[in-house]
Design an enzyme around this catalytic site. Structure first.
Site, PDB file in Angstrom:
ATOM      1  N   GLU A 109      -9.793 -10.554  -7.585  1.00  0.00           N
ATOM      2  CA  GLU A 109      -8.950  -9.388  -7.540  1.00  0.00           C
ATOM      3  C   GLU A 109      -7.614  -9.708  -8.330  1.00  0.00           C
ATOM      4  OE1 GLU A 109      -7.862  -9.463  -3.242  1.00  0.00           O
ATOM      5  OE2 GLU A 109      -9.927  -8.724  -2.708  1.00  0.00           O
TER       6      GLU A 109
ATOM      7  N   LYS B  62       0.857  -1.179   0.005  1.00  0.00           N
ATOM      8  CA  LYS B  62      -0.022   0.084  -0.116  1.00  0.00           C
ATOM      9  C   LYS B  62       0.771   1.367   0.142  1.00  0.00           C
ATOM     10  CE  LYS B  62      -4.004  -2.155   2.233  1.00  0.00           C
ATOM     11  NZ  LYS B  62      -4.664  -2.326   3.371  1.00  0.00           N
TER      12      LYS B  62
ATOM     13  N   TYR C   9     -12.534  -2.025  -3.748  1.00  0.00           N
ATOM     14  CA  TYR C   9     -12.861  -2.119  -2.332  1.00  0.00           C
ATOM     15  C   TYR C   9     -14.401  -1.776  -2.346  1.00  0.00           C
ATOM     16  CZ  TYR C   9      -8.344  -2.205   0.171  1.00  0.00           C
ATOM     17  OH  TYR C   9      -7.151  -2.424   0.436  1.00  0.00           O
TER      18      TYR C   9
ATOM     19  N   HIS D  46      -2.255  -5.476   1.529  1.00  0.00           N
ATOM     20  CA  HIS D  46      -3.580  -5.884   1.150  1.00  0.00           C
ATOM     21  C   HIS D  46      -3.115  -7.389   0.788  1.00  0.00           C
ATOM     22  CE1 HIS D  46      -7.423  -7.222  -0.587  1.00  0.00           C
ATOM     23  NE2 HIS D  46      -6.703  -7.680  -1.399  1.00  0.00           N
TER      24      HIS D  46
ATOM     25  N   ASN E 278      -1.913   0.251   6.876  1.00  0.00           N
ATOM     26  CA  ASN E 278      -1.395  -1.135   7.192  1.00  0.00           C
ATOM     27  C   ASN E 278      -0.457  -1.753   6.224  1.00  0.00           C
ATOM     28  OD1 ASN E 278      -3.544  -1.842   5.631  1.00  0.00           O
ATOM     29  ND2 ASN E 278      -4.729  -2.958   7.359  1.00  0.00           N
TER      30      ASN E 278
HETATM   31  P1  RTP Z   1      -7.055  -5.736   3.226  1.00  0.00           P
HETATM   32  O1  RTP Z   1      -8.311  -6.179   2.681  1.00  0.00           O
HETATM   33  O2  RTP Z   1      -6.493  -4.623   2.893  1.00  0.00           O
HETATM   34  O3  RTP Z   1      -6.136  -7.166   2.889  1.00  0.00           O
HETATM   35  O4  RTP Z   1      -7.093  -5.851   5.002  1.00  0.00           O
HETATM   36  P2  RTP Z   1      -7.934  -6.885   5.799  1.00  0.00           P
HETATM   37  O5  RTP Z   1      -8.956  -7.849   4.967  1.00  0.00           O
HETATM   38  O6  RTP Z   1      -7.138  -7.187   6.849  1.00  0.00           O
HETATM   39  O7  RTP Z   1      -9.084  -5.485   6.356  1.00  0.00           O
HETATM   40  P3  RTP Z   1     -10.511  -5.174   5.721  1.00  0.00           P
HETATM   41  O8  RTP Z   1     -11.534  -5.337   6.753  1.00  0.00           O
HETATM   42  O9  RTP Z   1     -10.990  -5.992   4.473  1.00  0.00           O
HETATM   43  O10 RTP Z   1     -10.408  -3.744   5.588  1.00  0.00           O
HETATM   44  C1  RTP Z   1      -9.816  -3.249   4.336  1.00  0.00           C
HETATM   45  C2  RTP Z   1      -8.840  -2.115   4.577  1.00  0.00           C
HETATM   46  O11 RTP Z   1      -9.529  -1.062   5.082  1.00  0.00           O
HETATM   47  C3  RTP Z   1      -8.754  -0.271   6.091  1.00  0.00           C
HETATM   48  N1  RTP Z   1      -9.592  -0.206   7.345  1.00  0.00           N
HETATM   49  N2  RTP Z   1      -9.865   0.666   8.000  1.00  0.00           N
HETATM   50  N3  RTP Z   1     -10.511   2.998   9.978  1.00  0.00           N
HETATM   51  C4  RTP Z   1     -11.005   1.795  10.158  1.00  0.00           C
HETATM   52  O12 RTP Z   1     -11.449   1.152  10.923  1.00  0.00           O
HETATM   53  C5  RTP Z   1     -10.294   0.610   9.118  1.00  0.00           C
HETATM   54  N4  RTP Z   1     -10.710  -0.695   9.110  1.00  0.00           N
HETATM   55  C6  RTP Z   1     -10.183  -1.353   7.935  1.00  0.00           C
HETATM   56  C7  RTP Z   1      -7.451  -0.839   6.116  1.00  0.00           C
HETATM   57  O13 RTP Z   1      -6.458  -0.511   5.430  1.00  0.00           O
HETATM   58  C8  RTP Z   1      -7.685  -2.407   6.012  1.00  0.00           C
HETATM   59  O14 RTP Z   1      -6.832  -3.008   5.343  1.00  0.00           O
HETATM   60 MG    MG Z   2     -10.018  -7.441   3.361  1.00  0.00          MG
END
Ligand code: RTP
Ligand code: MG
Length: 138
Positions: A126, A9, A49, A115, A112
């Site tokens: 994806e 990212k 997203y 992804h 973070n």
């Molecule tokens: P990713 O999709 O990026 O691999 O991450 P993930 O599955 O661990 O997390 P996900 O729930 O799919 O959320 C996608 C991305 O959104 C951002 N995020 N911000 N501010 C917040 O509470 C929040 N929660 C998620 C993060 O960049 C997350 O990786």
């Molecule tokens: Mg995710």
């Protein structure tokens, strides 16, 4: 053999961490079978997203993901999806295990650093979102 989509990212690319993160990926045994650096447009980030479009963090996430270039790649290996999710660590780096990419490099729950696809169906969508068959080796 399984394939998964990885994104390094903008927060990590900007801090010159792409090489360090790719080293962790390669040291884990996952093989890079496609890779490029791109600048996402707003529409491209929103499309990627779309599953999160009703979430309160959606606009902020799209702004972040378009704030600078990203490095997208396809990783291949046995159990690649789960293996990469484990290597990434928890979404919130405060909860990420030692030795994970997010524990080492993530700044906060949004910035973070990486992804990874979360299931075979999303991995297929994806990888196709970013790469054509001609851009994948092996
Ligand atoms: P990713 O999709 O990026 O691999 O991450 P993930 O599955 O661990 O997390 P996900 O729930 O799919 O959320 C996608 C991305 O959104 C951002 N995020 N911000 N501010 C917040 O509470 C929040 N929660 C998620 C993060 O960049 C997350 O990786
Ligand atoms: Mg995710």
């Amino acid at each position: 053999m399984e394939r998964t989509l990885s994104i390094i990212k903008p927060d990590a690319v900007e801090r010159n961490l792409s090489g360090a993160i790719l080293k962790m990926i390669q040291d884990s045994g996952l093989k890079v079978v496609a890779m490029k650096m791109i600048q996402l447009s707003t529409a491209e980030a929103e499309g990627f997203y779309a599953v999160h479009k009703e979430r309160p963090f959606f606009r902020s996430l799209v702004d972040f993901m378009t704030s600078g270039p990203v490095v997208v790649s396809i990783l291949e290996g046995d159990d690649a999806i789960a293996k990469y999710r484990k290597l990434m660590g928890a979404t919130n780096p405060a909860n990420a295990e030692e030795g994970t990419i997010r524990k080492c490099y993530a700044l906060d729950i949004e910035k973070n650093s990486v992804h990874g696809s979360d299931a075979p169906e999303t991995a297929a969508v994806e990888t196709g979102y970013f790469f054509s068959a001609l851009e994948m080796v092996g």
